[in-house]
Each structure stands twice: as C-alpha cells, then as structure tokens.
Design a protein around this motif. Structure first.
Motif, mmCIF file in Angstrom:
data_model
loop_
_atom_site.group_PDB
_atom_site.id
_atom_site.type_symbol
_atom_site.label_atom_id
_atom_site.label_comp_id
_atom_site.label_asym_id
_atom_site.label_seq_id
_atom_site.Cartn_x
_atom_site.Cartn_y
_atom_site.Cartn_z
ATOM 1 N N GLN A 1 -51.481 -30.289 42.742
ATOM 2 C CA GLN A 1 -51.418 -28.882 43.591
ATOM 3 C C GLN A 1 -49.744 -28.908 43.416
ATOM 4 N N THR A 2 -49.375 -29.959 43.911
ATOM 5 C CA THR A 2 -48.088 -28.887 43.625
ATOM 6 C C THR A 2 -47.354 -28.677 42.382
ATOM 7 N N TYR A 3 -48.351 -29.093 40.977
ATOM 8 C CA TYR A 3 -47.635 -28.828 39.802
ATOM 9 C C TYR A 3 -48.151 -27.961 39.540
ATOM 10 N N ARG A 4 -49.756 -27.387 39.422
ATOM 11 C CA ARG A 4 -50.156 -25.764 39.590
ATOM 12 C C ARG A 4 -49.348 -24.735 40.388
ATOM 13 N N THR A 5 -48.697 -25.584 41.126
ATOM 14 C CA THR A 5 -47.651 -24.119 42.119
ATOM 15 C C THR A 5 -46.408 -23.987 42.059
ATOM 16 N N VAL A 6 -46.060 -25.013 41.447
ATOM 17 C CA VAL A 6 -44.434 -24.230 41.033
ATOM 18 C C VAL A 6 -44.528 -24.483 38.959
ATOM 19 N N SER A 7 -45.609 -24.271 38.960
ATOM 20 C CA SER A 7 -45.596 -24.475 37.671
ATOM 21 C C SER A 7 -46.143 -23.051 37.475
ATOM 22 N N GLU A 8 -47.143 -22.678 37.810
ATOM 23 C CA GLU A 8 -48.039 -21.141 37.705
ATOM 24 C C GLU A 8 -46.688 -19.848 38.792
ATOM 25 N N GLN A 9 -46.201 -20.130 39.928
ATOM 26 C CA GLN A 9 -46.600 -18.997 40.949
ATOM 27 C C GLN A 9 -44.832 -18.580 41.042
ATOM 28 N N HIS A 10 -44.980 -17.109 41.371
ATOM 29 C CA HIS A 10 -43.135 -16.889 41.177
ATOM 30 C C HIS A 10 -42.347 -17.312 42.384
ATOM 31 N N PHE A 11 -42.018 -18.048 42.504
ATOM 32 C CA PHE A 11 -41.165 -18.786 44.137
ATOM 33 C C PHE A 11 -42.410 -18.400 44.900
ATOM 34 N N PRO A 12 -42.199 -19.905 44.831
ATOM 35 C CA PRO A 12 -43.459 -20.585 45.459
ATOM 36 C C PRO A 12 -43.428 -21.088 46.970
ATOM 37 N N VAL A 13 -43.912 -20.560 47.340
ATOM 38 C CA VAL A 13 -43.918 -21.218 48.932
ATOM 39 C C VAL A 13 -45.043 -22.327 49.018
ATOM 40 N N PHE A 14 -44.729 -23.778 49.889
ATOM 41 C CA PHE A 14 -45.135 -24.559 49.830
ATOM 42 C C PHE A 14 -45.264 -25.666 50.583
ATOM 43 N N ALA A 15 -45.628 -26.340 51.120
ATOM 44 C CA ALA A 15 -45.303 -27.851 51.173
ATOM 45 C C ALA A 15 -45.821 -28.891 50.939
ATOM 46 N N SER A 16 -45.571 -29.828 50.456
ATOM 47 C CA SER A 16 -46.223 -31.093 50.575
ATOM 48 C C SER A 16 -45.812 -32.104 51.163
ATOM 49 N N SER A 17 -46.270 -33.240 51.664
ATOM 50 C CA SER A 17 -45.803 -34.460 52.196
ATOM 51 C C SER A 17 -45.380 -35.239 51.722
ATOM 52 N N ARG A 18 -45.139 -35.733 50.367
ATOM 53 C CA ARG A 18 -45.055 -36.754 48.922
ATOM 54 C C ARG A 18 -44.179 -35.696 48.592
ATOM 55 N N PHE A 19 -43.551 -34.185 47.675
ATOM 56 C CA PHE A 19 -43.404 -33.960 46.792
ATOM 57 C C PHE A 19 -42.907 -32.841 47.026
ATOM 58 N N GLY A 20 -41.815 -32.990 48.389
ATOM 59 C CA GLY A 20 -40.992 -31.446 49.041
ATOM 60 C C GLY A 20 -41.976 -30.468 49.289
ATOM 61 N N LYS A 21 -40.709 -29.423 50.094
ATOM 62 C CA LYS A 21 -41.460 -28.275 50.431
ATOM 63 C C LYS A 21 -40.432 -27.031 49.021
ATOM 64 N N SER A 22 -41.299 -25.207 49.317
ATOM 65 C CA SER A 22 -40.586 -24.574 49.166
ATOM 66 C C SER A 22 -40.250 -23.605 50.117
ATOM 67 N N ALA A 23 -39.165 -22.618 50.453
ATOM 68 C CA ALA A 23 -39.078 -21.498 50.690
ATOM 69 C C ALA A 23 -39.224 -20.291 50.390
ATOM 70 N N GLY A 24 -39.694 -20.226 49.167
ATOM 71 C CA GLY A 24 -39.942 -18.965 48.540
ATOM 72 C C GLY A 24 -38.901 -18.569 47.270
ATOM 73 N N THR A 25 -37.309 -19.856 47.711
ATOM 74 C CA THR A 25 -36.016 -18.656 47.182
ATOM 75 C C THR A 25 -35.775 -19.401 45.792
ATOM 76 N N LEU A 26 -36.995 -20.290 45.303
ATOM 77 C CA LEU A 26 -36.404 -20.948 43.801
ATOM 78 C C LEU A 26 -37.785 -20.663 43.008
ATOM 79 N N ASP A 27 -37.008 -20.638 42.037
ATOM 80 C CA ASP A 27 -38.583 -20.616 41.436
ATOM 81 C C ASP A 27 -38.058 -21.388 39.971
ATOM 82 N N LEU A 28 -39.343 -21.946 38.807
ATOM 83 C CA LEU A 28 -38.918 -22.543 38.071
ATOM 84 C C LEU A 28 -39.348 -21.941 37.016
ATOM 85 N N LEU A 29 -38.855 -22.392 36.572
ATOM 86 C CA LEU A 29 -39.100 -21.528 34.749
ATOM 87 C C LEU A 29 -38.896 -22.911 33.966
#
Length: 324
Positions: free
Chosen positions: A162-190
């Motif tokens: 789920q973390t992989y799919r989120t950061v791979s495909e979403q622009h400036f994603p907002v997410f939280a994972s108990s194992r793989f960190g969190k993002s408030a939507g201020t960063l984007d993976l390219l």
C-alpha cells in the motif's frame, strides 16, 4: 490507504503488460539464469547477455529475475546471483522489446519508498518493459538479517504494498504507515510510472488471500498445476476476479516453475520439486491445454535440465514457441 487495482485502460497500454498478458492467448517466458546448472547452486553467468538476445529473437515474451538476497546452502539455489532490478537495467541495455520482470521482489524485506523510485525509474527508462512480480519470501533464514519477524511477513507485505502504490502513483500523497513512515502531502516522489502504474503481479499467494490479490494486484502467477488441475486453477482465479472486480473484469493468471525438459519429446508431465518434467511435444500439448483453460502466461526455469541451454532453446524454438 487503499491500493485496489482495477485494470485501467492506461494499464492495458503498458507495453510489457499488453504483450505478455493477452486474453485468450498464452505467452512463454524464461526465469533466469539463462543456463542450466542442475548440480551446482551457482550459475556461471557466462554469455548471459547473448542468451537474452537470443531468447528475444526467438519470440520469448519475458525474462524473469528472482530476488534472493543471500545464499542459504540448505536451499541450494541463488537464482541469477545479481540483484534483480540492477540486472534488469543491464539486460534492458542489450535487448529491445522483451518484457523484463521479477519473480518476485521479496516485498517484506524492501523499503517501499526506495523501491517505488527504482521501479518507476526503470519503467520510464525502458519504455514500459517492466513487470513487477512481488512475493513474501520463503526463506526464514534471511529475515533475521533484516531484523524482521518472519511470521509477520504477510501483514508487512500488505503495508509495504500500500505504501509503495501510494508514493509511486499519487501526487503529493497524504498517508501514514505504522512501519513505513507518513507524509502530510508536502513531498512528491518522481518519476511517476509512464503508464499510470507499473503492473504488479503476485508471485505465489504472498501470505495473502486470493481475494486480496484479485482486488489489489494486476495479475497472479501461481505454482505449476498438473494437467488435471489446470481448469480449476484458472477457474478459481477468474471467479475471484469477478467477485472482487465485477463480472466483466479481466486480470491474467499465470504459473511458473522449474522445467526439466526430457530428451523424449513425448515424455508426459511429471511433477518435480518446484516444477515439472516433460518432453517438448508433451509440453506443447500441456500449454495448449493451459491456454484453453484461460492461463495467459507460463514462466519456465530450465536450470534443472542436465542439457546445454542452447539445446533447450533450440528445442523450445522448434517444438513449442511457434504455437503460442
């Protein structure tokens, strides 16, 4: 986060997915290394680039790389030795169109943000030739090296996916994972995937239910069913896809494993550890049966055959590949 994966129009434009997984057709791939070594855990990796080019020229649909981080003598097998994503980049430079896949990345032992960066980069640089097979791993001895509890690999697989799919495909994603960190939507993976997403394939069940795989992933590559079980293998998957995604949905089913190509071309199917033994003409009939059942792809690993690999390729070229 939710990572459900309807097969979109954009994904069917993905060159590797479109060429390897066609409805009512069957393609053939090879699991690396492209050499036989039945009596040694380690291949020589000699002439591997030339063999990849030869496989592509013959019409092999895909080359599949295994993910084995460490050599465990109790398993006696190290795959193609090279790290699969690095090796894919190398083979992409010496081939033109053949699909390049993994069977499969051991996802619970991968950091999903970096994996997304690697996969998206490879899919962009190869023009959509990448297929991302994912597994949960089956070697308990490796997990302590990563500080991971082997018994939690199924749960960790879902979280990492789920973390992989989120950061791979979403622009400036907002997410939280108990194992793989969190993002408030201020960063984007390219970069992002060139065709919306890079196709993901469950290699084995990955400690998941078939329902979860049908809902979240783009294809399923199972273990080799015997001839009497082919129809049930394909039917179980098709019914689960229909239940999870709708009656008109199509997601491909495939299988793969070791191939002992017998010298007698009519030698019948016989199950062996991790795969099957069969003659080339019998293999053609078995694959025709698989195609009729609804299987879209078969990945073969002839490493266990005590014959020169060039001889095996020649026989597959003359007796099997032209029919698919």
């Amino acid at each position: 986060m939710r990572a459900s994966a309807p097969v979109t129009h954009e994904l069917w434009e993905h060159p590797a997915y479109r060429s390897v997984f066609r409805k009512d057709a069957l393609s053939i791939g090879l699991i690396l290394p492209l050499e036989t070594h039945p009596d040694s855990p380690m291949p020589t990796m000699r002439d591997h680039a030339e063999m990849a080019q030869r496989a592509e020229a013959m019409g092999v649909a895909a080359l599949w790389m295994r993910d084995i981080p460490f050599y465990d003598p109790s398993y006696g097998d190290v795959g193609q030795i090279f790290e699969p994503l690095v090796y894919i980049a190398s083979l992409a430079a010496v081939t033109k169109k053949i699909a390049l896949g993994t069977t499969g990345i051991v996802l619970p032992m991968r950091e999903p943000h970096i994996l997304a960066k690697q996969v998206n980069s490879l899919d962009q640089l190869t023009g959509g030739r990448l297929l991302l097979g994912m597994s949960s791993g089956d070697r308990p001895s490796e997990y302590p090296l990563f500080g991971i509890d082997f018994d939690t690999r199924g749960e960790r697989f879902r979280d990492a996916y789920q973390t992989y799919r989120t950061v791979s495909e979403q622009h400036f994603p907002v997410f939280a994972s108990s194992r793989f960190g969190k993002s408030a939507g201020t960063l984007d993976l390219l970069p992002k995937p060139p065709y919306g997403r890079t196709p993901t394939i469950a290699v084995g069940r990955a400690q998941q239910s078939l329902e979860w795989i049908a809902t979240n992933m783009d294809a399923y590559l199972g273990f080799v069913p015997g001839p009497a079980n082919l129809d049930q293998f394909a039917r179980d998957w098709k019914e689960q896809v229909a239940q999870s995604m709708g009656s008109d949905a199509f997601k491909p089913a495939a299988f793969g494993g070791f191939l002992y190509l017998h010298r007698n071309p009519d030698y019948p199917f016989r199950a062996i550890k991790g795969g099957f033994a069969i003659g080339s003409r019998a293999l053609r009939r078995f694959l025709e049966q698989a195609r009729e059942a609804g299987v879209s792809h078969v990945a073969l690993n002839p490493k266990v055959t005590p014959r020169p690999y060039t001889e095996i390729l020649d026989e597959l070229h003359s007796e099997v590949l032209p029919y698919f």
